[in-house]
Write a protein that holds these residues in place. Structure first.
Motif, PDB file in Angstrom:
ATOM      1  N   ASP A 141       0.836  -1.203   0.000  1.00  0.00           N
ATOM      2  CA  ASP A 141       0.000   0.000   0.000  1.00  0.00           C
ATOM      3  C   ASP A 141       0.872   1.255   0.000  1.00  0.00           C
ATOM      4  OD1 ASP A 141      -1.939   1.879   0.197  1.00  0.00           O
ATOM      5  OD2 ASP A 141      -2.795   1.180   2.086  1.00  0.00           O
ATOM      6  N   LEU A 142       1.018   1.861  -1.172  1.00  0.00           N
ATOM      7  CA  LEU A 142       1.749   3.128  -1.299  1.00  0.00           C
ATOM      8  C   LEU A 142       0.797   4.275  -1.619  1.00  0.00           C
ATOM      9  CD1 LEU A 142       5.083   2.273  -3.179  1.00  0.00           C
ATOM     10  CD2 LEU A 142       4.846   3.272  -0.909  1.00  0.00           C
ATOM     11  N   ALA A 143      -0.495   4.073  -1.362  1.00  0.00           N
ATOM     12  CA  ALA A 143      -1.459   5.155  -1.566  1.00  0.00           C
ATOM     13  C   ALA A 143      -1.428   6.085  -0.367  1.00  0.00           C
ATOM     14  CB  ALA A 143      -2.856   4.585  -1.764  1.00  0.00           C
ATOM     15  N   PRO A 144      -1.653   7.376  -0.579  1.00  0.00           N
ATOM     16  CA  PRO A 144      -1.631   8.320   0.542  1.00  0.00           C
ATOM     17  C   PRO A 144      -2.933   8.266   1.332  1.00  0.00           C
ATOM     18  CG  PRO A 144      -2.151   9.473  -1.486  1.00  0.00           C
ATOM     19  CD  PRO A 144      -1.878   8.049  -1.879  1.00  0.00           C
ATOM     20  N   GLY A 145      -2.905   8.841   2.523  1.00  0.00           N
ATOM     21  CA  GLY A 145      -4.137   9.026   3.275  1.00  0.00           C
ATOM     22  C   GLY A 145      -4.281   8.226   4.544  1.00  0.00           C
ATOM     23  N   LEU A 146      -3.367   7.277   4.810  1.00  0.00           N
ATOM     24  CA  LEU A 146      -3.496   6.469   6.013  1.00  0.00           C
ATOM     25  C   LEU A 146      -2.210   6.497   6.833  1.00  0.00           C
ATOM     26  CD1 LEU A 146      -5.326   3.204   4.843  1.00  0.00           C
ATOM     27  CD2 LEU A 146      -6.222   4.968   6.365  1.00  0.00           C
ATOM     28  N   PRO A 147      -2.345   6.466   8.160  1.00  0.00           N
ATOM     29  CA  PRO A 147      -1.168   6.281   9.010  1.00  0.00           C
ATOM     30  C   PRO A 147      -0.835   4.794   9.091  1.00  0.00           C
ATOM     31  CG  PRO A 147      -3.106   6.439  10.384  1.00  0.00           C
ATOM     32  CD  PRO A 147      -3.580   6.604   8.954  1.00  0.00           C
ATOM     33  N   ASP A 148       0.107   4.441   9.930  1.00  0.00           N
ATOM     34  CA  ASP A 148       0.479   3.042  10.115  1.00  0.00           C
ATOM     35  C   ASP A 148      -0.562   2.375  11.010  1.00  0.00           C
ATOM     36  OD1 ASP A 148       1.626   0.598  10.494  1.00  0.00           O
ATOM     37  OD2 ASP A 148       3.653   1.364  10.836  1.00  0.00           O
ATOM     38  N   LEU A 149      -1.496   1.673  10.390  1.00  0.00           N
ATOM     39  CA  LEU A 149      -2.576   1.041  11.156  1.00  0.00           C
ATOM     40  C   LEU A 149      -2.051  -0.084  12.035  1.00  0.00           C
ATOM     41  CD1 LEU A 149      -5.348   0.928   8.407  1.00  0.00           C
ATOM     42  CD2 LEU A 149      -4.885   2.718  10.099  1.00  0.00           C
ATOM     43  N   ARG A 150      -0.886  -0.632  11.697  1.00  0.00           N
ATOM     44  CA  ARG A 150      -0.288  -1.667  12.537  1.00  0.00           C
ATOM     45  C   ARG A 150       0.158  -1.099  13.878  1.00  0.00           C
ATOM     46  NH1 ARG A 150       1.336  -1.482   7.567  1.00  0.00           N
ATOM     47  NH2 ARG A 150       1.181  -3.248   6.137  1.00  0.00           N
ATOM     48  N   ALA A 151       0.438   0.192  13.896  1.00  0.00           N
ATOM     49  CA  ALA A 151       0.987   0.825  15.104  1.00  0.00           C
ATOM     50  C   ALA A 151      -0.092   1.414  16.004  1.00  0.00           C
ATOM     51  CB  ALA A 151       1.982   1.920  14.697  1.00  0.00           C
ATOM     52  N   PHE A 152      -1.366   1.169  15.683  1.00  0.00           N
ATOM     53  CA  PHE A 152      -2.424   1.707  16.540  1.00  0.00           C
ATOM     54  C   PHE A 152      -2.224   1.198  17.965  1.00  0.00           C
ATOM     55  CE2 PHE A 152      -6.599   1.537  18.572  1.00  0.00           C
ATOM     56  CZ  PHE A 152      -7.003   2.858  18.393  1.00  0.00           C
ATOM     57  N   PRO A 153      -2.259   2.077  18.952  1.00  0.00           N
ATOM     58  CA  PRO A 153      -1.984   1.673  20.352  1.00  0.00           C
ATOM     59  C   PRO A 153      -3.154   0.922  20.970  1.00  0.00           C
ATOM     60  CG  PRO A 153      -2.563   4.001  20.274  1.00  0.00           C
ATOM     61  CD  PRO A 153      -2.509   3.535  18.843  1.00  0.00           C
ATOM     62  N   ARG A 154      -3.319  -0.323  20.567  1.00  0.00           N
ATOM     63  CA  ARG A 154      -4.487  -1.106  20.973  1.00  0.00           C
ATOM     64  C   ARG A 154      -4.624  -1.185  22.493  1.00  0.00           C
ATOM     65  NH1 ARG A 154      -6.206  -5.112  16.841  1.00  0.00           N
ATOM     66  NH2 ARG A 154      -4.998  -4.773  14.939  1.00  0.00           N
ATOM     67  N   ARG A 155      -3.559  -1.561  23.160  1.00  0.00           N
ATOM     68  CA  ARG A 155      -3.652  -1.753  24.613  1.00  0.00           C
ATOM     69  C   ARG A 155      -3.917  -0.434  25.315  1.00  0.00           C
ATOM     70  NH1 ARG A 155       0.911  -5.205  27.556  1.00  0.00           N
ATOM     71  NH2 ARG A 155      -0.140  -6.771  26.257  1.00  0.00           N
ATOM     72  N   ARG A 156      -3.217   0.601  24.882  1.00  0.00           N
ATOM     73  CA  ARG A 156      -3.397   1.899  25.534  1.00  0.00           C
ATOM     74  C   ARG A 156      -4.818   2.418  25.334  1.00  0.00           C
ATOM     75  NH1 ARG A 156       1.270   5.710  23.853  1.00  0.00           N
ATOM     76  NH2 ARG A 156       2.430   4.110  24.999  1.00  0.00           N
ATOM     77  N   TRP A 157      -5.340   2.243  24.123  1.00  0.00           N
ATOM     78  CA  TRP A 157      -6.709   2.696  23.856  1.00  0.00           C
ATOM     79  C   TRP A 157      -7.715   1.847  24.624  1.00  0.00           C
ATOM     80  CZ3 TRP A 157      -8.636   6.955  21.784  1.00  0.00           C
ATOM     81  CH2 TRP A 157     -10.005   6.982  21.496  1.00  0.00           C
ATOM     82  N   ALA A 158      -7.510   0.530  24.625  1.00  0.00           N
ATOM     83  CA  ALA A 158      -8.428  -0.352  25.358  1.00  0.00           C
ATOM     84  C   ALA A 158      -8.424  -0.026  26.842  1.00  0.00           C
ATOM     85  CB  ALA A 158      -8.039  -1.810  25.129  1.00  0.00           C
ATOM     86  N   ASP A 159      -7.239   0.250  27.399  1.00  0.00           N
ATOM     87  CA  ASP A 159      -7.168   0.613  28.818  1.00  0.00           C
ATOM     88  C   ASP A 159      -7.905   1.912  29.090  1.00  0.00           C
ATOM     89  OD1 ASP A 159      -5.680  -1.636  29.320  1.00  0.00           O
ATOM     90  OD2 ASP A 159      -3.735  -0.604  29.344  1.00  0.00           O
TER      91      ASP A 159
END
Length: 469
Positions: free
Chosen positions: A111-129
């Motif tokens: 995926d080299l299209a513009p418009g998205l951040p690194d979705l793999r790096a979403f802070p899942r644990r921090r957000w869930a907490d």
């Protein structure tokens, strides 16, 4: 047999009045058969236990078990020991057998299209907490309808955060929480129309979706040129009657330019002369690598600038959280023009507020900034090695860059050839509103590309370019 979760051992609505006369178990059987044949109960659905359905229908359990047994014998139901009775019969025709189910097109591997951040790096644990803490500790009053304009705690924290990080001058009551920058611009366009403003200047080239939002709101998007110094403010004088302009001064999309200081001052001077308003899209302002941060234009004249921002490029567009910072008079008009505007959920607003207050959001941005810089460096180096005749620009900040193509290469053909190689890229020409331009190249986003896929993505891009001459 595909197992559906629909009505899984839950409620089942049957109309015994329409199932004719006769013994009750026959009426239950006919009502069930009719519901199955009509497709109201999908194949694989687990029916309620006989005792539960009998209580719901106000009949004996024997009537239900007898109806189930007859439908099992007829092939409509399937009963297994120790498991629920499930629907077996489907009204799908034979021609559907073997036909693949409709669904979204498969995602490109690279995926080299513009418009998205690194979705793999979403802070899942921090957000869930953060969400868990709000669910556990929030007062019961927080579970009502959200306050107009957004939760007061988030608005207060955003005002402070924007002041220290972006030089924004605002009060909490003039911060309006919305779903995205697109949503914020849509709301502002309604307010502009209510004030008699019928057109909005738009950067050319610029983000296509925002032009579409402006047009859908009943306003005319007026193209205004962008060059190496950002928006060509002098061109605004040639648009009589224009009183609003949309611009991304900190990092223009797609060219990646920054609005130079003299044009910032000229832009605000224009807004004062025409009694107009500047709509500032604070696009990608957090991610800068080879230059110092540039403050928001809003801080230079808070009475003439409306600023838009969201979490779409910093955390994830899936959160649906953005904000509008407007002068008091425009905040009031925003609320009057859109009384039924939807808001992000209160729990999500409070979770984001917790990240702001704890410093978790700042830490996430610092981590992303470091990651994106390394990724950009790797991409630029790979492009230089494999495509030495194609210069790049707009690399000092943001999550994308411009790759200029040789004159004998068809950029649209490159996009198609890349797609055939499971590689997403964007044609620079697609972001122009007019045909009167000489841009020839690709917009390459590196936010959502895995680091270990960079070199392979560039190799496939080189192949796509080679077949498009």
């Amino acid at each position: 047999m595909r197992v559906s979760q629909t009505n899984l051992a839950g409620d089942l609505l049957l109309d015994l009045e329409r199932s004719g006369d006769g013994p009750l178990h026959e009426r239950v059987k006919r009502a069930l058969r009719s519901a199955i044949r009509a497709g109201r109960i999908e194949v694989g659905t687990a029916l309620p236990p006989s005792r539960q359905l009998a209580a719901d229908l106000g009949c004996s359990r024997w009537a239900v078990t007898e109806a189930y047994g007859q439908l099992v014998a007829e092939g409509y139901l399937e009963a297994r020991s120790g498991s629920a009775t499930r629907v077996r019969w489907s009204n799908a025709t034979d021609t559907d057998v073997g036909r693949p189910a409709a669904g979204p097109a498969p995602a490109a591997r690279f995926d080299l299209a513009p418009g998205l951040p690194d979705l793999r790096a979403f802070p899942r644990r921090r957000w869930a907490d953060a969400v868990r803490a709000q669910v556990s500790n929030a007062a019961f009053t927080e579970f009502g309808y959200p306050p107009a304009g957004g939760h007061p705690r988030l608005r207060r924290l955003l005002a402070g955060y924007l002041g220290r990080s972006r030089g924004v001058a605002t009060a909490p009551q003039d911060v309006t929480v919305c779903a995205s920058v697109t949503d914020g611009v849509r709301r502002m366009c309604r307010a502009l129309r209510a004030e008699g403003i019928t057109a909005v200047g738009c950067e050319e080239p610029g983000w296509t979706r925002l032009r579409e939002v402006i047009r859908a709101a009943g306003l005319e998007p007026v193209p205004v040129r962008v060059d190496g110094g950002g928006l060509c403010v002098d061109d605004l004088a040639g648009q009589p009657g224009l009183r609003a302009v949309l611009t991304a001064p900190a990092h223009q999309f797609p060219l990646g330019t920054v609005l130079v200081p003299e044009r910032r001052a000229a832009l605000l001077d224009w807004a004062r002369r025409v009694d107009g308003v500047v709509l500032e899209d604070d696009y990608d302002a957090e991610f800068r690598y080879d230059r110092r941060p540039v403050a928001a234009v809003q801080g230079m004249d808070p009475s003439r600038v409306v600023l838009f921002k969201s979490l779409s490029k910093t955390l994830s567009p899936a959160l649906g959280i953005g904000w509008i910072v407007a002068p008091p008079r425009w905040t009031q008009r925003l609320h009057r023009a859109d009384l039924v505007a939807a808001q992000p959920s209160v729990l999500d607003q409070l979770a984001f507020a917790a990240l702001l207050e704890s410093g978790g959001y700042d830490r996430q941005l610092r981590s992303c900034r470091q990651r994106y810089r390394l990724r950009r460096d790797t991409l630029v180096q790979a492009l230089a090695e494999q495509l030495p005749g194609a210069p790049v620009s707009g690399v000092a900040a943001g999550l994308h860059l411009i790759l200029r193509l040789p004159a004998d290469v068809d950029s649209a053909a490159v996009v198609r050839a890349a797609d055939a190689r499971s590689l997403r890229v964007a044609d620079l020409a697609a972001y122009h509103a007019t045909e009167d331009h000489a841009d020839h190249g690709l917009v390459l986003g590196y936010g959502n590309l895995a680091d270990n896929g960079l070199h392979e993505a560039v190799r496939r891009l080189r192949e796509a370019i080679g077949t498009s001459r």
